[in-house]
Scaffold this motif. Sequence first.
Motif, PDB file in Angstrom:
ATOM      1  N   GLU A 107       0.722  -1.295   0.022  1.00  0.00           N
ATOM      2  CA  GLU A 107       0.052  -0.136  -0.057  1.00  0.00           C
ATOM      3  C   GLU A 107       0.948   1.234  -0.097  1.00  0.00           C
ATOM      4  N   ASN A 108       0.472   2.280  -0.804  1.00  0.00           N
ATOM      5  CA  ASN A 108       1.311   3.637  -0.757  1.00  0.00           C
ATOM      6  C   ASN A 108       1.076   4.416   0.465  1.00  0.00           C
TER       7      ASN A 108
ATOM      8  N   SER B 225       1.806   3.796 -10.081  1.00  0.00           N
ATOM      9  CA  SER B 225       0.655   3.665 -10.856  1.00  0.00           C
ATOM     10  C   SER B 225      -0.473   4.284 -10.168  1.00  0.00           C
ATOM     11  N   LEU B 226      -1.255   4.895 -10.882  1.00  0.00           N
ATOM     12  CA  LEU B 226      -2.562   5.541 -10.466  1.00  0.00           C
ATOM     13  C   LEU B 226      -3.542   4.620  -9.947  1.00  0.00           C
ATOM     14  N   THR B 227      -3.462   3.456 -10.247  1.00  0.00           N
ATOM     15  CA  THR B 227      -4.177   2.396  -9.676  1.00  0.00           C
ATOM     16  C   THR B 227      -3.930   1.994  -8.442  1.00  0.00           C
ATOM     17  N   SER B 228      -2.784   2.085  -8.089  1.00  0.00           N
ATOM     18  CA  SER B 228      -2.135   1.773  -6.473  1.00  0.00           C
ATOM     19  C   SER B 228      -2.417   2.881  -5.809  1.00  0.00           C
ATOM     20  N   LEU B 229      -2.555   4.202  -6.385  1.00  0.00           N
ATOM     21  CA  LEU B 229      -2.766   5.424  -5.412  1.00  0.00           C
ATOM     22  C   LEU B 229      -4.140   5.164  -5.121  1.00  0.00           C
ATOM     23  N   LYS B 230      -5.136   5.101  -6.158  1.00  0.00           N
ATOM     24  CA  LYS B 230      -6.687   4.994  -5.841  1.00  0.00           C
ATOM     25  C   LYS B 230      -6.993   3.912  -4.971  1.00  0.00           C
TER      26      LYS B 230
END
Length: 382
Positions: free
Chosen positions: A246-247, A315-320
Amino acid sequence: MKKEGKRLISIIILLMITTVILTACNSSKDSAINTNKKENTKSRDDSDQKDKKVNKTGDPIRIVNTFEGTCQIQTQMAYLLGFYEAEGLIEGEDYVFVDTGSETGAVLISTDKADVVIGLIVGMLQPLDNGLEAKAILGLHTGCITLVTLGDSDIKSTDDLKGKTIGVTQLSSATHIAALRALNFEGFSADDVEFVVYDADSIQQALLNGAVDVIAINDYKAKIMERDEGTKIIFDTSTDERLKDENCCVLFASNRIIEKSPDRLAKLSTAIQKASIWISENPELAAEIQVAQGYALGEAEINKQLILSYQFPTSLTSLKEAIYRNFNDAKVLGLLKEDTDETKLAESSYIFLDGVADGLDITNIEAPKDPYQFLTKKEIKD
């Protein structure tokens, strides 16, 4: 004969005048064509240059100075190794650095002292719930926070925390909320422990003196304590199975600058993504550069261990995913307002900027500047 001679002369003069007029017309036409060609060429050249350059409208983006701390490595390398420049960003024109002082990223944005900050998601939850005009634009990396106890303590894991005292530097801080999440994973709540607040200079001594059973601190200090004091880490967000992917640290931008300069923000994000890939491929070299340039606290080996323990999922996916998970946990923990819809708040707390890839499927990234030159301390900032 005289009349015929005069007539011949008149014809010759008329032909000469006609020739002059036609020549002038053609010359004018050629001149107009050449002028149009030049203007068209200039227009195309200007258009090409405009495509290559960043939109220069408005003041430079004010980025919080990130030249201290292990977990700031992506923004440090993006600047130092020339990734910003490679995206067409010019320091002083497109961006400038501002110092944080003792203020948090949320305060700097809310008081209009900065446009872009790095913050842990957990540390931005309540400011966003209270109306902070900002959004996450890029996930940075995993890790950062630990729970530490004495080496001979009977506390072996977070499952042993019930009834214990936990030292934190501030309630509702990133470390405090990380501790709450750790408790929640074991089925405990804040009511099952006692939190005690200490300032950053005395919290470690509070553990060593036995004033508290556990302290929540950043991973760098935890590693130093583990080596020098024989303490043990019972919870680490970079290795815990529930959080290791997780970010934690995220790039946040004010809504104002997102609306005003989305193109520059996109280039800034792309530069950091590329720097992140370079770091993931050269973690030890990156850690050495940090220490050599004075960006980390001087412990090269500890620095390497931490960088190697992080993942850099930009990645933007991991951010979301991280945004939604943190807001859902915050609602369960009672950290958000009772009437807050955590899903709607999460949805409004991030943005995917046009021009930013959802992760860059690129390998073997070359740094725009020779990284080895930075293994010796140089002055790179005013």
